[in-house]
Design a protein around this motif. Sequence first.
Motif, PDB file in Angstrom:
ATOM      1  N   PHE A  88       7.991 -16.174  96.144  1.00  0.00           N
ATOM      2  CA  PHE A  88       7.549 -15.873  94.586  1.00  0.00           C
ATOM      3  C   PHE A  88       8.482 -14.801  94.430  1.00  0.00           C
ATOM      4  O   PHE A  88       7.539 -13.533  94.602  1.00  0.00           O
ATOM      5  CB  PHE A  88       6.061 -16.290  94.068  1.00  0.00           C
ATOM      6  CG  PHE A  88       5.537 -17.007  94.379  1.00  0.00           C
ATOM      7  CD1 PHE A  88       6.276 -18.682  94.354  1.00  0.00           C
ATOM      8  CD2 PHE A  88       4.232 -17.138  95.833  1.00  0.00           C
ATOM      9  CE1 PHE A  88       5.344 -19.872  94.917  1.00  0.00           C
ATOM     10  CE2 PHE A  88       4.007 -18.203  95.864  1.00  0.00           C
ATOM     11  CZ  PHE A  88       4.764 -20.230  95.548  1.00  0.00           C
ATOM     12  N   ARG A  89       9.058 -14.780  94.263  1.00  0.00           N
ATOM     13  CA  ARG A  89      10.193 -13.440  94.398  1.00  0.00           C
ATOM     14  C   ARG A  89       9.839 -12.325  92.774  1.00  0.00           C
ATOM     15  O   ARG A  89      10.200 -11.123  92.644  1.00  0.00           O
ATOM     16  CB  ARG A  89      11.817 -13.604  94.408  1.00  0.00           C
ATOM     17  CG  ARG A  89      12.642 -13.761  95.353  1.00  0.00           C
ATOM     18  CD  ARG A  89      13.770 -14.014  95.586  1.00  0.00           C
ATOM     19  NE  ARG A  89      14.038 -14.367  96.478  1.00  0.00           N
ATOM     20  CZ  ARG A  89      13.859 -13.463  97.944  1.00  0.00           C
ATOM     21  NH1 ARG A  89      13.819 -12.426  98.339  1.00  0.00           N
ATOM     22  NH2 ARG A  89      14.850 -14.223  99.338  1.00  0.00           N
ATOM     23  N   ARG A  90       9.051 -13.112  92.067  1.00  0.00           N
ATOM     24  CA  ARG A  90       8.827 -11.887  91.106  1.00  0.00           C
ATOM     25  C   ARG A  90       6.860 -11.822  91.213  1.00  0.00           C
ATOM     26  O   ARG A  90       6.716 -11.045  90.137  1.00  0.00           O
ATOM     27  CB  ARG A  90       8.379 -13.564  89.465  1.00  0.00           C
ATOM     28  CG  ARG A  90       9.903 -13.576  89.025  1.00  0.00           C
ATOM     29  CD  ARG A  90       9.690 -14.826  88.405  1.00  0.00           C
ATOM     30  NE  ARG A  90       9.148 -14.850  86.570  1.00  0.00           N
ATOM     31  CZ  ARG A  90       9.584 -15.678  86.034  1.00  0.00           C
ATOM     32  NH1 ARG A  90       9.179 -16.546  85.790  1.00  0.00           N
ATOM     33  NH2 ARG A  90       8.802 -16.075  84.709  1.00  0.00           N
ATOM     34  N   LEU A  91       6.902 -12.291  92.007  1.00  0.00           N
ATOM     35  CA  LEU A  91       5.477 -11.389  92.167  1.00  0.00           C
ATOM     36  C   LEU A  91       5.646  -9.943  93.981  1.00  0.00           C
ATOM     37  O   LEU A  91       6.517 -10.770  94.097  1.00  0.00           O
ATOM     38  CB  LEU A  91       4.298 -12.368  92.597  1.00  0.00           C
ATOM     39  CG  LEU A  91       4.425 -13.184  91.660  1.00  0.00           C
ATOM     40  CD1 LEU A  91       2.867 -14.385  92.359  1.00  0.00           C
ATOM     41  CD2 LEU A  91       3.473 -12.839  91.025  1.00  0.00           C
ATOM     42  N   SER A  92       4.723  -9.464  93.970  1.00  0.00           N
ATOM     43  CA  SER A  92       4.896  -8.592  94.662  1.00  0.00           C
ATOM     44  C   SER A  92       4.113  -9.369  96.220  1.00  0.00           C
ATOM     45  O   SER A  92       3.970 -10.302  96.116  1.00  0.00           O
ATOM     46  CB  SER A  92       4.554  -7.375  94.751  1.00  0.00           C
ATOM     47  OG  SER A  92       2.692  -7.578  94.695  1.00  0.00           O
ATOM     48  N   ILE A  93       5.081  -8.968  97.400  1.00  0.00           N
ATOM     49  CA  ILE A  93       4.344  -9.085  98.683  1.00  0.00           C
ATOM     50  C   ILE A  93       2.977  -9.512  98.679  1.00  0.00           C
ATOM     51  O   ILE A  93       2.096 -10.286  98.980  1.00  0.00           O
ATOM     52  CB  ILE A  93       4.424  -8.578  99.349  1.00  0.00           C
ATOM     53  CG1 ILE A  93       6.042  -7.943  99.677  1.00  0.00           C
ATOM     54  CG2 ILE A  93       3.595  -8.443 101.498  1.00  0.00           C
ATOM     55  CD1 ILE A  93       6.666  -7.174 100.986  1.00  0.00           C
ATOM     56  N   LEU A  94       1.768  -8.820  98.044  1.00  0.00           N
ATOM     57  CA  LEU A  94       0.307  -9.042  97.922  1.00  0.00           C
ATOM     58  C   LEU A  94      -0.094 -10.033  97.182  1.00  0.00           C
ATOM     59  O   LEU A  94      -0.927 -10.268  97.451  1.00  0.00           O
ATOM     60  CB  LEU A  94       0.585  -6.960  97.734  1.00  0.00           C
ATOM     61  CG  LEU A  94      -1.846  -7.517  97.725  1.00  0.00           C
ATOM     62  CD1 LEU A  94      -2.142  -7.749  98.693  1.00  0.00           C
ATOM     63  CD2 LEU A  94      -2.427  -5.729  97.207  1.00  0.00           C
ATOM     64  N   THR A 132       0.188  -3.702 102.826  1.00  0.00           N
ATOM     65  CA  THR A 132      -0.852  -4.146 101.887  1.00  0.00           C
ATOM     66  C   THR A 132      -0.754  -3.473 100.349  1.00  0.00           C
ATOM     67  O   THR A 132      -1.325  -3.435  99.660  1.00  0.00           O
ATOM     68  CB  THR A 132      -1.981  -4.379 101.975  1.00  0.00           C
ATOM     69  OG1 THR A 132      -1.917  -2.884 102.911  1.00  0.00           O
ATOM     70  CG2 THR A 132      -2.131  -5.050 103.973  1.00  0.00           C
ATOM     71  N   ASN A 133       0.295  -2.745 100.437  1.00  0.00           N
ATOM     72  CA  ASN A 133       0.773  -1.978  99.398  1.00  0.00           C
ATOM     73  C   ASN A 133       1.057  -3.300  97.873  1.00  0.00           C
ATOM     74  O   ASN A 133       1.610  -3.560  97.668  1.00  0.00           O
ATOM     75  CB  ASN A 133       1.502  -1.166  99.488  1.00  0.00           C
ATOM     76  CG  ASN A 133       2.319  -0.466  98.463  1.00  0.00           C
ATOM     77  OD1 ASN A 133       2.196  -0.492  97.094  1.00  0.00           O
ATOM     78  ND2 ASN A 133       3.407   1.278  98.458  1.00  0.00           N
TER      79      ASN A 133
END
Lengths: 255, 324
Positions: A88-94, A132-133
């Motif tokens: 989901f590119r609109r969310l950050s990795i975390l 995890t940033n």
Amino acid sequence: MLEVRGLTKRFGGFTAVNNVSFKVDEGEILGLIGPNGSGKSTIFNMLSGTLAPNGGSILFQGREIGGSAPHAIINSGVGRTFQIPRPFRRLSILENVVLAGFYGQGGGQGGHSRAAAETSAREALEMVGLPTNPSTRVDGLGAAGLKKLELAKAIATKPRLLLADESLGGLDEGEMDQAADMLRRIRAELGITIIWVEHIMGVLMRVVDRVMVLDHGEKIAEGLPTEVVRDPRVIEVYLGTDADAVHAVAEAARA
Amino acid sequence: MNRSLLWVIAGVLLVGMPFVYGAPYPMHIIITILIWSFAYTSWSMMGRVGLVSLGHGGFMGVGAYATALLWNNLGLSPWLGIPVGLVCAALLALVVAWPCFRFRITGHYFALVTLALSGIVLQVITATRDLTGGSLGYTPNRVPGGSSFWAFQFTEKHTWYMIALIVWAAGLAIWYAVERSMLRYALEAISEDEDAAAAAGVNVTLEKLKITVLSAMMTAMAGALYCQYQMFVSPDTVSGISVSLQMVFAVVVGGLYVALGPTVGAVITILLGEGLRIGFGTSAVGWDNLIYGLLLVVFIIFLPKGILGSIMGAFRRAPAKAAA
């Protein structure tokens, strides 16, 4: 853990999966191989609820899950990755992983807490080796990173059974070995049973306990990797067409 | 910069404003802006996650007419009538949205279904003329003396200003609550890839219904408030396609992805409407819709984040550049 009986899927007049039965035992890594169009992905999509079977049953921990909604199957303890990563590119990795940790464990329907979801998300990211940033975006990830993110999302749902769909396509050899190790560690450290669909035979054969071979929607062989590679039908339909694969498997069998 | 301090200062200024300067016409404009800002905020909660509804005029109409009809016919206080109107809007939202979500009607097709919804509500209000007054509009019965807490009728502009301010602020609070919730993560994920969201365990239909029902109820609230303030509603002002399109326009112009974007959009649309009315009088009837349409195209192409969204984006980038 998983018992599939007589599983069948038809698309119009075409039978993609025909009367396939198999079992997966707790703690096992089962490899699922077969040429393109042999029905691997169709089986995966039925196991994960994306497709409803036309016949047969899928018993997971004694409960019928065939035809259930995807989110319900995920919540019952089955995790999945996609062949082509779908972050989901609109969310950050975390945030991607927190989402899976929250909803994959009953969140949004009265279950589960957000704090617990964040904990399982951080654990999953550390396991696969991603930052995890909270603000790191998905856009910076390469092919290997996106595959790790797929795995982290699946692990964060705390599955008992992981369906890993061709996790190694698009990786170089070092990355492939790393990813294969990752699946071994997921099993060893988290106790997750795994079904692994893969094109890259050599690596798969080194990791899996048993392997099942499909052709034209039917199961043609099942057993230990060393046995399956000697099966004449397997060699004919799958390995015979791919000299590299024969070589790789022969090497794997020696090891 | 301390954000919460900024909010407190803004709050004090807004609450104190009518005591310093409270001329009726500017007050009327500000109250109107606040009510519409709330309606636009309600719409944006769906719009920002790709659920583009062209049917929110329908929910607004349900809220307005349900409240007024219950008051006139049954003597039911708006304090009870408004909640009933909200429940009606929620049910309408479920009836329309559930089949859409269940059978994966998304994107343009979802917008078309909702477009039909706003048309249908307009037709129903117009057709049930004996009950609703049809296209002539509808007036809640006034209480003797003009003001009554029980009847939710107030002649004082200051009272209305405070009510509108509280509701508008509540709308922003809900916006922020959703912004920080897991629901927003789920909806962002759904708007990108429904299958992948489901594979993360998200019940796609349920999560979309949650935001739709919330948004519909807030919009109905705006409709009821507008009706009680104006003491008159007509199908064209609170339901129908032009109202629905006006919501889309205002939010896109103001900024779809920022909390105050819809408010900026309301300031622009209402000042534009008033400006045209004062400057050109009756010869400019319908011009505002023409200008909305043109500006909508221009904004979607050149400034998709809207005015406020683009300004805030520029401010956020500037310090980052200075630091680098």
